[in-house]
Write an enzyme that holds these catalytic residues in place. Structure first.
Site, mmCIF file in Angstrom:
data_model
loop_
_atom_site.group_PDB
_atom_site.id
_atom_site.type_symbol
_atom_site.label_atom_id
_atom_site.label_comp_id
_atom_site.label_asym_id
_atom_site.label_seq_id
_atom_site.Cartn_x
_atom_site.Cartn_y
_atom_site.Cartn_z
ATOM 1 N N PHE A 121 0.841 -1.198 0.000
ATOM 2 C CA PHE A 121 0.000 0.000 0.000
ATOM 3 C C PHE A 121 0.873 1.244 0.000
ATOM 4 C CE2 PHE A 121 -1.977 3.460 2.445
ATOM 5 C CZ PHE A 121 -3.101 3.682 1.665
ATOM 6 N N HIS A 122 0.434 2.255 -0.740
ATOM 7 C CA HIS A 122 1.019 3.597 -0.672
ATOM 8 C C HIS A 122 -0.103 4.586 -0.386
ATOM 9 C CE1 HIS A 122 4.822 2.164 -2.142
ATOM 10 N NE2 HIS A 122 4.310 1.769 -3.285
ATOM 11 N N CYS A 178 2.398 -7.584 1.685
ATOM 12 C CA CYS A 178 3.529 -8.382 1.193
ATOM 13 C C CYS A 178 3.307 -9.877 1.377
ATOM 14 C CB CYS A 178 4.836 -7.954 1.857
ATOM 15 S SG CYS A 178 5.176 -6.191 1.667
#
Length: 246
Positions: A84-85, A181
Protein backbone atom coordinates in the site's frame (compact mmCIF):
# COMPACT_ATOMS: atom_id res chain seq x y z
CA UNK A 1 32.38 15.44 -9.54
CA UNK A 2 32.26 12.79 -6.80
CA UNK A 3 29.80 9.91 -6.82
CA UNK A 4 28.06 11.47 -3.80
CA UNK A 5 27.63 14.81 -5.59
CA UNK A 6 26.34 13.09 -8.71
CA UNK A 7 23.12 11.99 -7.00
CA UNK A 8 20.41 14.64 -6.85
CA UNK A 9 17.12 14.73 -4.97
CA UNK A 10 13.80 16.01 -6.30
CA UNK A 11 10.61 16.45 -4.28
CA UNK A 12 7.95 15.43 -6.78
CA UNK A 13 4.91 16.16 -4.62
CA UNK A 14 3.80 15.95 -0.97
CA UNK A 15 0.55 16.43 0.94
CA UNK A 16 -2.06 18.09 -1.25
CA UNK A 17 0.37 17.73 -4.16
CA UNK A 18 0.70 13.96 -3.69
CA UNK A 19 1.57 12.32 -7.01
CA UNK A 20 -0.79 9.88 -8.70
CA UNK A 21 0.95 6.50 -8.83
CA UNK A 22 0.71 6.09 -12.60
CA UNK A 23 2.02 9.62 -13.15
CA UNK A 24 4.94 8.89 -10.83
CA UNK A 25 5.63 5.62 -12.63
CA UNK A 26 5.80 7.45 -15.95
CA UNK A 27 8.12 10.03 -14.37
CA UNK A 28 10.34 7.20 -13.14
CA UNK A 29 10.54 5.76 -16.66
CA UNK A 30 11.48 9.14 -18.10
CA UNK A 31 14.19 9.72 -15.50
CA UNK A 32 15.43 6.14 -15.87
CA UNK A 33 15.89 6.57 -19.63
CA UNK A 34 17.80 9.82 -19.06
CA UNK A 35 20.08 8.26 -16.43
CA UNK A 36 20.76 5.25 -18.67
CA UNK A 37 21.61 7.60 -21.55
CA UNK A 38 23.92 9.68 -19.35
CA UNK A 39 21.73 12.75 -19.85
CA UNK A 40 21.21 13.39 -16.15
CA UNK A 41 22.80 12.31 -12.86
CA UNK A 42 21.33 9.66 -10.63
CA UNK A 43 18.12 11.04 -9.15
CA UNK A 44 16.07 10.22 -6.05
CA UNK A 45 12.40 11.17 -6.33
CA UNK A 46 10.77 11.94 -2.96
CA UNK A 47 6.99 12.02 -2.76
CA UNK A 48 3.67 10.86 -1.35
CA UNK A 49 0.96 9.00 -3.23
CA UNK A 50 -2.82 9.15 -2.87
CA UNK A 51 -4.20 5.83 -1.50
CA UNK A 52 -3.02 3.11 -3.92
CA UNK A 53 -2.38 -0.62 -3.80
CA UNK A 54 0.45 -1.88 -6.01
CA UNK A 55 0.77 -5.55 -6.90
CA UNK A 56 4.23 -6.90 -7.74
CA UNK A 57 4.81 -9.87 -9.99
CA UNK A 58 4.52 -12.45 -7.20
CA UNK A 59 1.07 -11.30 -6.07
CA UNK A 60 -1.48 -14.12 -5.96
CA UNK A 61 -5.11 -13.46 -6.83
CA UNK A 62 -6.34 -14.14 -3.29
CA UNK A 63 -3.94 -11.54 -1.88
CA UNK A 64 -5.65 -8.63 -3.64
CA UNK A 65 -8.06 -6.61 -1.46
CA UNK A 66 -11.68 -7.63 -1.96
CA UNK A 67 -12.73 -4.10 -1.01
CA UNK A 68 -9.92 -1.61 -1.74
CA UNK A 69 -11.96 1.26 -0.30
CA UNK A 70 -11.91 3.22 -3.53
CA UNK A 71 -8.14 3.00 -3.95
CA UNK A 72 -6.87 1.64 -7.29
CA UNK A 73 -5.05 -1.70 -7.42
CA UNK A 74 -2.21 -1.38 -9.96
CA UNK A 75 -0.02 -4.17 -11.35
CA UNK A 76 3.61 -3.04 -11.40
CA UNK A 77 6.88 -4.29 -12.88
CA UNK A 78 8.83 -4.74 -9.65
CA UNK A 79 9.39 -7.95 -7.76
CA UNK A 80 7.43 -8.87 -4.67
CA UNK A 81 3.79 -8.98 -3.69
CA UNK A 82 1.11 -6.42 -2.93
CA UNK A 83 1.65 -3.34 -0.78
CA UNK A 84 0.00 0.00 0.00
CA UNK A 85 1.02 3.60 -0.67
CA UNK A 86 -0.83 6.58 0.68
CA UNK A 87 -0.85 9.84 2.64
CA UNK A 88 1.55 9.87 5.57
CA UNK A 89 3.99 7.51 3.85
CA UNK A 90 7.30 8.89 2.60
CA UNK A 91 8.27 7.27 -0.70
CA UNK A 92 11.75 7.45 -2.22
CA UNK A 93 12.47 6.23 -5.75
CA UNK A 94 16.26 6.08 -6.27
CA UNK A 95 16.98 6.00 -10.00
CA UNK A 96 20.72 5.48 -9.95
CA UNK A 97 23.39 3.57 -11.86
CA UNK A 98 24.93 0.88 -9.68
CA UNK A 99 28.73 1.09 -9.51
CA UNK A 100 30.62 -2.05 -10.50
CA UNK A 101 31.49 -2.85 -6.88
CA UNK A 102 27.87 -2.58 -5.66
CA UNK A 103 25.80 -5.69 -6.23
CA UNK A 104 22.02 -5.55 -6.26
CA UNK A 105 21.73 -7.18 -2.83
CA UNK A 106 24.12 -4.58 -1.43
CA UNK A 107 21.96 -1.81 -2.90
CA UNK A 108 18.88 -3.30 -1.21
CA UNK A 109 20.73 -3.47 2.12
CA UNK A 110 21.82 0.15 1.74
CA UNK A 111 18.23 1.26 1.18
CA UNK A 112 17.10 -0.72 4.23
CA UNK A 113 19.94 0.81 6.26
CA UNK A 114 18.79 4.32 5.32
CA UNK A 115 15.31 3.54 6.69
CA UNK A 116 16.74 1.90 9.82
CA UNK A 117 18.94 4.96 10.50
CA UNK A 118 16.00 7.30 9.94
CA UNK A 119 13.92 5.39 12.47
CA UNK A 120 16.82 5.50 14.94
CA UNK A 121 16.89 9.29 14.58
CA UNK A 122 13.37 9.32 16.03
CA UNK A 123 14.25 6.87 18.79
CA UNK A 124 12.65 3.86 17.09
CA UNK A 125 14.85 0.75 17.05
CA UNK A 126 14.51 -1.30 13.87
CA UNK A 127 16.56 -3.81 11.91
CA UNK A 128 16.40 -6.25 9.02
CA UNK A 129 14.73 -9.64 9.35
CA UNK A 130 16.64 -12.12 7.15
CA UNK A 131 14.18 -13.74 4.79
CA UNK A 132 11.95 -10.65 4.77
CA UNK A 133 12.67 -7.32 3.13
CA UNK A 134 12.38 -3.89 4.70
CA UNK A 135 12.80 -2.37 8.17
CA UNK A 136 11.19 -4.11 11.14
CA UNK A 137 10.48 -3.68 14.83
CA UNK A 138 11.02 -6.69 17.05
CA UNK A 139 8.06 -8.06 19.01
CA UNK A 140 7.81 -6.45 22.45
CA UNK A 141 5.31 -5.78 25.23
CA UNK A 142 3.43 -3.35 22.98
CA UNK A 143 2.89 -5.51 19.90
CA UNK A 144 4.23 -8.35 17.81
CA UNK A 145 6.82 -8.11 15.07
CA UNK A 146 5.85 -5.26 12.78
CA UNK A 147 7.06 -3.62 9.59
CA UNK A 148 7.65 0.12 9.29
CA UNK A 149 9.57 0.39 6.01
CA UNK A 150 9.10 -1.53 2.76
CA UNK A 151 11.30 -2.00 -0.29
CA UNK A 152 10.68 -3.23 -3.82
CA UNK A 153 13.00 -2.47 -6.71
CA UNK A 154 13.65 -3.18 -10.35
CA UNK A 155 17.05 -3.00 -12.04
CA UNK A 156 17.17 -2.45 -15.79
CA UNK A 157 20.35 -1.75 -17.77
CA UNK A 158 22.24 -1.29 -14.53
CA UNK A 159 19.95 1.48 -13.28
CA UNK A 160 17.50 1.07 -10.40
CA UNK A 161 13.79 1.93 -10.28
CA UNK A 162 10.99 1.84 -7.69
CA UNK A 163 12.38 1.98 -4.16
CA UNK A 164 11.39 2.36 -0.52
CA UNK A 165 8.46 3.58 1.53
CA UNK A 166 8.58 4.62 5.19
CA UNK A 167 5.39 4.78 7.24
CA UNK A 168 5.41 8.11 9.03
CA UNK A 169 1.79 8.91 9.85
CA UNK A 170 -0.21 6.50 7.68
CA UNK A 171 -3.81 5.49 8.41
CA UNK A 172 -3.21 1.79 9.14
CA UNK A 173 -6.84 1.01 8.36
CA UNK A 174 -5.78 0.65 4.73
CA UNK A 175 -3.64 -2.35 5.72
CA UNK A 176 -6.65 -4.17 7.17
CA UNK A 177 -7.98 -4.70 3.64
CA UNK A 178 -5.18 -7.06 2.54
CA UNK A 179 -2.16 -9.01 3.81
CA UNK A 180 0.84 -6.69 3.30
CA UNK A 181 3.53 -8.38 1.19
CA UNK A 182 1.75 -11.70 1.72
CA UNK A 183 3.00 -11.89 5.34
CA UNK A 184 0.14 -12.85 7.64
CA UNK A 185 2.09 -13.44 10.87
CA UNK A 186 3.34 -9.88 11.41
CA UNK A 187 1.91 -6.39 11.63
CA UNK A 188 2.50 -2.89 10.28
CA UNK A 189 3.31 0.28 12.18
CA UNK A 190 4.29 3.93 11.81
CA UNK A 191 6.78 6.37 13.29
CA UNK A 192 3.89 8.27 14.85
CA UNK A 193 2.52 5.17 16.56
CA UNK A 194 5.92 4.09 17.87
CA UNK A 195 7.00 7.52 19.13
CA UNK A 196 3.65 8.50 20.61
CA UNK A 197 3.57 11.77 18.68
CA UNK A 198 2.85 12.78 15.12
CA UNK A 199 5.88 12.37 12.88
CA UNK A 200 4.84 13.65 9.47
CA UNK A 201 6.43 13.17 6.09
CA UNK A 202 7.81 16.71 6.10
CA UNK A 203 9.70 16.04 9.34
CA UNK A 204 11.06 12.67 8.24
CA UNK A 205 12.05 13.70 4.71
CA UNK A 206 15.32 15.59 5.45
CA UNK A 207 16.43 12.82 7.79
CA UNK A 208 15.84 10.09 5.20
CA UNK A 209 17.47 12.23 2.52
CA UNK A 210 20.62 12.61 4.62
CA UNK A 211 20.90 8.85 5.13
CA UNK A 212 20.17 8.08 1.49
CA UNK A 213 22.90 10.56 0.51
CA UNK A 214 25.33 8.65 2.72
CA UNK A 215 24.32 5.25 1.37
CA UNK A 216 24.41 6.43 -2.26
CA UNK A 217 27.95 7.73 -1.85
CA UNK A 218 28.74 3.98 -2.14
CA UNK A 219 31.32 3.99 0.65
CA UNK A 220 31.73 1.37 3.35
CA UNK A 221 29.23 1.44 6.21
CA UNK A 222 28.50 -0.51 9.37
CA UNK A 223 25.28 -2.46 8.97
CA UNK A 224 22.79 -2.65 11.80
CA UNK A 225 22.79 -6.21 13.24
CA UNK A 226 19.92 -8.34 11.95
CA UNK A 227 17.03 -9.72 13.97
CA UNK A 228 16.15 -13.42 13.91
CA UNK A 229 15.47 -14.87 10.44
CA UNK A 230 11.88 -15.35 9.32
CA UNK A 231 10.74 -17.09 6.12
CA UNK A 232 8.86 -14.89 3.69
CA UNK A 233 6.08 -16.50 1.61
CA UNK A 234 7.49 -17.53 -1.74
CA UNK A 235 11.04 -16.89 -0.48
CA UNK A 236 11.86 -14.69 -3.50
CA UNK A 237 13.20 -11.15 -2.93
CA UNK A 238 11.29 -8.07 -4.02
CA UNK A 239 13.80 -7.44 -6.78
CA UNK A 240 13.59 -7.84 -10.51
CA UNK A 241 16.69 -7.96 -12.65
CA UNK A 242 16.38 -7.13 -16.32
CA UNK A 243 18.99 -8.11 -18.87
CA UNK A 244 20.67 -5.37 -20.95
CA UNK A 245 18.15 -3.92 -23.35
CA UNK A 246 15.27 -4.90 -21.05
Amino acid sequence: MSEQESVQFEVAGLGPDAVDYLAAWELQREVHAQVVAGERPGTVLLLEHPPTYTAGKRTDAHERPLDPGGAPVIDVDRGGKITFHGPGQLVAYPIVALPDHVKVVDFVRRMEEAMIATCAHFGVETARVPGRSGAWLRADERAGERKIGAIGIRVSRGVTMHGISLNCDVDLGWYDRFVPCGIADAGVTTLSLETGRRVGVQEALPVLQDHLTEMLAWGDYTATPDYEPRPEPGRAPRIELVTPGG
